[in-house]
Write an enzyme that holds these catalytic residues in place. Structure first.
Site, PDB file in Angstrom:
ATOM      1  NE  ARG A 102      -3.901   0.634   1.868  1.00  0.00           N
ATOM      2  CZ  ARG A 102      -5.133   0.723   2.366  1.00  0.00           C
ATOM      3  NH1 ARG A 102      -5.350   1.422   3.471  1.00  0.00           N
ATOM      4  NH2 ARG A 102      -6.146   0.117   1.781  1.00  0.00           N
ATOM      5  CG  HIS A 129      -8.424   0.295  -2.951  1.00  0.00           C
ATOM      6  ND1 HIS A 129      -7.627  -0.781  -2.607  1.00  0.00           N
ATOM      7  CD2 HIS A 129      -9.137   0.609  -1.820  1.00  0.00           C
ATOM      8  CE1 HIS A 129      -7.845  -1.102  -1.353  1.00  0.00           C
ATOM      9  NE2 HIS A 129      -8.749  -0.292  -0.855  1.00  0.00           N
ATOM     10  CD  GLN A 132     -12.991  -1.854  -1.001  1.00  0.00           C
ATOM     11  OE1 GLN A 132     -12.222  -1.729  -0.061  1.00  0.00           O
ATOM     12  NE2 GLN A 132     -14.185  -2.403  -0.865  1.00  0.00           N
ATOM     13  CG  ASP A 235     -13.446   6.567  -1.359  1.00  0.00           C
ATOM     14  OD1 ASP A 235     -13.487   6.290  -0.145  1.00  0.00           O
ATOM     15  OD2 ASP A 235     -12.382   6.574  -2.015  1.00  0.00           O
ATOM     16  CB  CYS A 275     -13.909   1.166  -0.229  1.00  0.00           C
ATOM     17  SG  CYS A 275     -13.328   2.864  -0.011  1.00  0.00           S
ATOM     18  NE  ARG A 303     -10.361  -5.176   0.417  1.00  0.00           N
ATOM     19  CZ  ARG A 303      -9.672  -4.147   0.937  1.00  0.00           C
ATOM     20  NH1 ARG A 303     -10.306  -3.141   1.495  1.00  0.00           N
ATOM     21  NH2 ARG A 303      -8.346  -4.109   0.867  1.00  0.00           N
TER      22      ARG A 303
HETATM   23  N1  NVA Z   1      -9.836   6.878  -1.474  1.00  0.00           N
HETATM   24  C1  NVA Z   1      -9.509   6.397  -0.139  1.00  0.00           C
HETATM   25  C2  NVA Z   1      -9.780   4.943  -0.040  1.00  0.00           C
HETATM   26  C3  NVA Z   1      -9.510   4.376   1.347  1.00  0.00           C
HETATM   27  C4  NVA Z   1      -9.702   2.888   1.405  1.00  0.00           C
HETATM   28  C5  NVA Z   1      -8.065   6.734   0.155  1.00  0.00           C
HETATM   29  O1  NVA Z   1      -7.210   6.577  -0.734  1.00  0.00           O
HETATM   30  O2  NVA Z   1      -7.762   7.149   1.279  1.00  0.00           O
HETATM   31  N1   CP Z   2     -11.238  -0.075   2.208  1.00  0.00           N
HETATM   32  C1   CP Z   2      -9.987  -0.158   2.696  1.00  0.00           C
HETATM   33  O1   CP Z   2      -9.026  -0.421   1.951  1.00  0.00           O
HETATM   34  O2   CP Z   2      -9.884   0.028   4.027  1.00  0.00           O
HETATM   35  P1   CP Z   2      -8.544   0.201   4.872  1.00  0.00           P
HETATM   36  O3   CP Z   2      -7.947   1.543   4.495  1.00  0.00           O
HETATM   37  O4   CP Z   2      -8.975   0.129   6.297  1.00  0.00           O
HETATM   38  O5   CP Z   2      -7.588  -0.905   4.509  1.00  0.00           O
END
Ligand code: NVA
Ligand code: CP
Length: 320
Positions: A102, A129, A132, A235, A275, A303
């Site tokens: 990540r 992502h 997801q 989101d 998500c 997930r």
């Molecule tokens: N768009 C959000 C998704 C979190 C799972 C982010 O990147 O923070």
């Molecule tokens: N939706 C998602 O990826 O959640 P986290 O940021 O908690 O991993």
């Protein structure tokens, strides 16, 4: 070497094969008949951003498949102190069977994968992502809104779904674009002006859509997007790394809250997906998130199964 960095790198059959595998794995898990598909395999989990769902689902997932996960936070490993990605990737991949990462800029995970000798899975980057979206599509299949590959789990024959994505043109929007372009359904994105998906990603997805028959609409009109939709999703308005823009984003997005009035415009059997983490009273109302149409906790639990499917599929592909 097959990695799992974006859905752009997969064809329809491959995406649906992974969904099928995830559904099978979920059934095996419920029946307590899950084979140890990844016995003695080790997954490295590199986190350069926070996580609840991604960390827990990958770590529990690899363990349930007979392997183990190693949590590598950039706060603890030398990558966070400036060790080059190409050195980190070569070293850790020489000791591991698979890596999940990540990160921020998507180019970081591309570089990691370039230097890795084992498959790399994108657990979120600024642009995508994809893991997801596999859980989201799996949830649509389970809710009877989309078909699995072999249609063997659900007898009904749903029409191509209409998905309305309301809000920021971010990593989630980009991933929906690729899922739609590959699978050929209808996606309507409504974002405030200036917050649309990246032009280059949109253009590539539109090109793919001409081959798959997908329909993609981009506008700033939340009502037009939601009209008759089978899935309504949104989101956060400020993604990780955009904390300093929170105020201006709250102003720009203030008319883009998915509330009961929004849901009332969708198909009567529409489901709501998110998500998570969700910010109640901003992108979604408490009523919708906790309401009868919300499937967000099924989506979050999926997930676990979707990512098990991805890991097993990658292992099989790369050991042929
Ligand atoms: N768009 C959000 C998704 C979190 C799972 C982010 O990147 O923070
Ligand atoms: N939706 C998602 O990826 O959640 P986290 O940021 O908690 O991993």
């Amino acid at each position: 070497m097959r990695h799992f960095l974006t859905l752009r790198d997969f064809n329809k059959d491959e995406i649906l094969a992974i969904i099928d595998l995830a559904l099978q794995i979920k059934q095996e898990w419920h029946n307590q008949t899950q084979p140890l598909y990844l016995e003695r395999k080790t997954l490295g989990m590199v986190f350069e951003k926070s996580s609840t769902r991604t960390r827990v689902s990958f770590e529990a997932g690899i363990y349930q498949l007979g392997g183990m996960g190693i949590f590598l936070s950039n706060k603890d490993i030398q990558l966070g102190r400036g060790e080059p990605i190409k050195d980190t990737a070569r070293v850790v991949s020489s000791m591991l069977d698979m890596i999940m990462m990540r990160t921020s800029e998507h180019s970081r995970i591309e570089e990691f994968a370039q230097y890795s000798s084992v498959p790399v899975i994108n657990g979120l980057s600024d642009d995508y992502h994809p893991v997801q979206l596999m859980a989201d599509y799996m949830t649509m299949v389970e809710c009877g809104i989309a078909l699995p590959h072999a249609s063997r789990f659900y007898p009904s024959n749903p029409q191509k779904p209409i998905v309305a994505y309301i809000g920021d043109g971010n990593n989630m929007a980009h991933s929906w674009l690729w899922l739609c372009a590959k699978l050929g359904f209808e996606l309507r994105i409504a974002s405030p002006k200036g917050y649309e998906p990246k032009a280059q990603i949109l253009e590539q997805a539109l090109q793919e859509a001409t081959k798959s028959g997908a329909r993609i609409h981009i506008s700033d009109d939340i009502h037009a997007a939601v009209q008759g939709a089978n899935v309504v999703t949104t989101d956060t308005w400020a993604s990780m790394g955009q904390e300093d823009q929170k105020k201006e984003r709250q102003e720009a997005f203030k008319c883009y809250c998915v509330d009961s009035a929004t849901m009332a415009l969708a198909h009567k059997d529409a489901i709501f997906l998110h998500c998570l983490p969700a910010y109640r009273g901003q992108e979604v109302s408490e009523e919708v998130l906790e309401g009868a149409q919300s499937r967000v906790f099924l989506e979050a639990q999926n997930r676990l199964h979707a990512q098990k499917g991805i890991m097993v599929w990658l292992q099989r592909q790369n050991t042929r």
